[in-house]
Design a protein around this motif. Sequence first.
Motif, PDB file in Angstrom:
ATOM      1  N   LEU A 203       0.854  -1.186   0.000  1.00  0.00           N
ATOM      2  CA  LEU A 203       0.000   0.000   0.000  1.00  0.00           C
ATOM      3  C   LEU A 203       0.888   1.233   0.000  1.00  0.00           C
ATOM      4  O   LEU A 203       1.845   1.320   0.775  1.00  0.00           O
ATOM      5  CB  LEU A 203      -0.913   0.035   1.243  1.00  0.00           C
ATOM      6  CG  LEU A 203      -1.810   1.273   1.352  1.00  0.00           C
ATOM      7  CD1 LEU A 203      -2.926   1.227   0.315  1.00  0.00           C
ATOM      8  CD2 LEU A 203      -2.397   1.415   2.748  1.00  0.00           C
ATOM      9  N   SER A 204       0.558   2.181  -0.865  1.00  0.00           N
ATOM     10  CA  SER A 204       1.266   3.453  -0.893  1.00  0.00           C
ATOM     11  C   SER A 204       0.254   4.543  -1.183  1.00  0.00           C
ATOM     12  O   SER A 204      -0.347   4.572  -2.261  1.00  0.00           O
ATOM     13  CB  SER A 204       2.362   3.433  -1.975  1.00  0.00           C
ATOM     14  OG  SER A 204       3.039   4.676  -2.024  1.00  0.00           O
ATOM     15  N   ASN A 205       0.040   5.419  -0.186  1.00  0.00           N
ATOM     16  CA  ASN A 205      -0.845   6.564  -0.406  1.00  0.00           C
ATOM     17  C   ASN A 205      -0.160   7.826   0.119  1.00  0.00           C
ATOM     18  O   ASN A 205       1.035   7.811   0.409  1.00  0.00           O
ATOM     19  CB  ASN A 205      -2.231   6.329   0.207  1.00  0.00           C
ATOM     20  CG  ASN A 205      -2.210   6.182   1.725  1.00  0.00           C
ATOM     21  OD1 ASN A 205      -1.396   6.814   2.404  1.00  0.00           O
ATOM     22  ND2 ASN A 205      -3.105   5.369   2.265  1.00  0.00           N
ATOM     23  N   ALA A 206      -0.894   8.889   0.276  1.00  0.00           N
ATOM     24  CA  ALA A 206      -0.283  10.172   0.621  1.00  0.00           C
ATOM     25  C   ALA A 206       0.381  10.163   1.994  1.00  0.00           C
ATOM     26  O   ALA A 206       1.299  10.943   2.241  1.00  0.00           O
ATOM     27  CB  ALA A 206      -1.337  11.280   0.555  1.00  0.00           C
ATOM     28  N   ARG A 207      -0.058   9.299   2.922  1.00  0.00           N
ATOM     29  CA  ARG A 207       0.472   9.336   4.281  1.00  0.00           C
ATOM     30  C   ARG A 207       1.035   8.008   4.775  1.00  0.00           C
ATOM     31  O   ARG A 207       1.745   7.984   5.777  1.00  0.00           O
ATOM     32  CB  ARG A 207      -0.627   9.801   5.252  1.00  0.00           C
ATOM     33  CG  ARG A 207      -0.963  11.270   5.171  1.00  0.00           C
ATOM     34  CD  ARG A 207       0.245  12.162   5.417  1.00  0.00           C
ATOM     35  NE  ARG A 207       0.950  11.843   6.650  1.00  0.00           N
ATOM     36  CZ  ARG A 207       0.650  12.353   7.840  1.00  0.00           C
ATOM     37  NH1 ARG A 207      -0.337  13.228   7.954  1.00  0.00           N
ATOM     38  NH2 ARG A 207       1.328  12.021   8.918  1.00  0.00           N
ATOM     39  N   ARG A 235       4.563   7.865   5.954  1.00  0.00           N
ATOM     40  CA  ARG A 235       5.289   8.245   4.740  1.00  0.00           C
ATOM     41  C   ARG A 235       6.067   9.549   4.920  1.00  0.00           C
ATOM     42  O   ARG A 235       7.111   9.749   4.285  1.00  0.00           O
ATOM     43  CB  ARG A 235       4.307   8.384   3.581  1.00  0.00           C
ATOM     44  CG  ARG A 235       4.979   8.575   2.241  1.00  0.00           C
ATOM     45  CD  ARG A 235       3.978   8.484   1.110  1.00  0.00           C
ATOM     46  NE  ARG A 235       4.631   8.758  -0.157  1.00  0.00           N
ATOM     47  CZ  ARG A 235       4.499   8.013  -1.238  1.00  0.00           C
ATOM     48  NH1 ARG A 235       3.746   6.940  -1.215  1.00  0.00           N
ATOM     49  NH2 ARG A 235       5.121   8.345  -2.361  1.00  0.00           N
ATOM     50  N   SER A 287      -3.157  -3.201   2.756  1.00  0.00           N
ATOM     51  CA  SER A 287      -3.307  -3.235   1.308  1.00  0.00           C
ATOM     52  C   SER A 287      -4.486  -2.343   0.938  1.00  0.00           C
ATOM     53  O   SER A 287      -5.136  -1.743   1.807  1.00  0.00           O
ATOM     54  CB  SER A 287      -3.541  -4.668   0.818  1.00  0.00           C
ATOM     55  OG  SER A 287      -4.766  -5.172   1.342  1.00  0.00           O
ATOM     56  N   ALA A 288      -4.806  -2.262  -0.338  1.00  0.00           N
ATOM     57  CA  ALA A 288      -5.916  -1.417  -0.777  1.00  0.00           C
ATOM     58  C   ALA A 288      -7.246  -1.910  -0.218  1.00  0.00           C
ATOM     59  O   ALA A 288      -8.184  -1.131  -0.041  1.00  0.00           O
ATOM     60  CB  ALA A 288      -5.966  -1.372  -2.296  1.00  0.00           C
ATOM     61  N   THR A 329      -6.718   8.377   5.164  1.00  0.00           N
ATOM     62  CA  THR A 329      -6.353   7.937   3.817  1.00  0.00           C
ATOM     63  C   THR A 329      -6.882   6.543   3.513  1.00  0.00           C
ATOM     64  O   THR A 329      -6.936   6.147   2.343  1.00  0.00           O
ATOM     65  CB  THR A 329      -4.825   7.948   3.630  1.00  0.00           C
ATOM     66  OG1 THR A 329      -4.220   6.984   4.503  1.00  0.00           O
ATOM     67  CG2 THR A 329      -4.246   9.321   3.919  1.00  0.00           C
ATOM     68  N   LEU A 330      -7.255   5.799   4.557  1.00  0.00           N
ATOM     69  CA  LEU A 330      -7.808   4.453   4.355  1.00  0.00           C
ATOM     70  C   LEU A 330      -9.321   4.483   4.191  1.00  0.00           C
ATOM     71  O   LEU A 330      -9.904   3.492   3.732  1.00  0.00           O
ATOM     72  CB  LEU A 330      -7.442   3.552   5.547  1.00  0.00           C
ATOM     73  CG  LEU A 330      -5.960   3.480   5.922  1.00  0.00           C
ATOM     74  CD1 LEU A 330      -5.773   2.620   7.160  1.00  0.00           C
ATOM     75  CD2 LEU A 330      -5.127   2.945   4.757  1.00  0.00           C
ATOM     76  N   PRO A 332     -11.395   7.115   2.500  1.00  0.00           N
ATOM     77  CA  PRO A 332     -11.697   8.348   1.751  1.00  0.00           C
ATOM     78  C   PRO A 332     -13.197   8.566   1.665  1.00  0.00           C
ATOM     79  O   PRO A 332     -13.981   7.630   1.582  1.00  0.00           O
ATOM     80  CB  PRO A 332     -11.090   8.076   0.372  1.00  0.00           C
ATOM     81  CG  PRO A 332     -11.041   6.577   0.262  1.00  0.00           C
ATOM     82  CD  PRO A 332     -10.799   6.074   1.651  1.00  0.00           C
TER      83      PRO A 332
END
Length: 333
Positions: A203-207, A235, A287-288, A329-330, A332
């Motif tokens: 998982l890679s998002n803004a935070r 992050r 994960s997503a 962020t998880l 939205p």
Amino acid sequence: MPDWARAGTFRGTLGTLPVALSLDSKGESRYFYEGRSLDLFLEARRSGNALVLEESVRRDLGGDPVVTGCFSLMPAPGGLKGTWQAPGASAPLEVTLAPLDAARLPLRLPLSPGLSVLRRDDPLAFLKLNRAWVTLLGGRAVREPLSGVTYPRVPGASSALNAALQDRQLRHAADALDCRAMLPESAQKDPENGYTLSSAITLSNARVLSLREDVNYYCGGAHPDNWTEGVILDRMTGRAVPLTTLFPKLNAARQKALYLSGVKAKVDAECLDVLREDADEFTAHLSATGVNLTPSGLPHVVAACAETVTLPYATLRGDANLGSPLVKTLYPK
């Protein structure tokens, strides 16, 4: 050891070859030839006033250690001097060693907390790993050349995050070199032996950045083994984020209850009984689709039962710290 001998790290030459040696008062002395990756283990004793370090290796699995060389050292201006001789050799080789202050060595890698700790606590490993690493996949992975350990990177990410990723790779690379050094000589040549790491960003998002690490290793013991570790990082800061920081109500008991509910369809009755009895601790990665739990610490004979179960974020909304910028962020809107 002789009264004059003190624990420390030394660097110099054995014959014409550069070496580094760690003298340990607890009986874990070792050295390596620079340019090679593996330590040779030493047993310390005294002979008169000389420090004797006996080098031995195992040739084959199940075999007894065989003496392959012996240092005889005395204090000298600027360090230690003496000889090293292999059994049956006609003449010894001269040895000259000076104390090593690893803190004065230039850094070949970006400065990170783990690199600083390695330089302070394990100068021999620092000497091996403090070198240019190989960038792969357009900056999305880096390979440490001696161990072969490869680990993800995030192009354009904060220096703190990439320092955290480097530090995880440092730990694995040092463990990989230690593992191969413990193998007997015949087994060191087999690429199936040693320590292999598979790591991937899940998982890679803004935070938040999360990864899963899977390690398989055989270091010469009774059998090969493996383990899985989930990683959750902030992050922006690169700091590890405990699962319960994101989901405060997801304590150990609730993790187990949700895990057992989800794993029923993935394992047979025998494994389910094992998991009910022994699966008390879990490692987590994100994960997503949700939080992924994998049992950790299962006995080797039932480790194959350690299936990963995904807990959907929707199921965990009531457990989540919805005020956290990371958790937002998880979920939205």
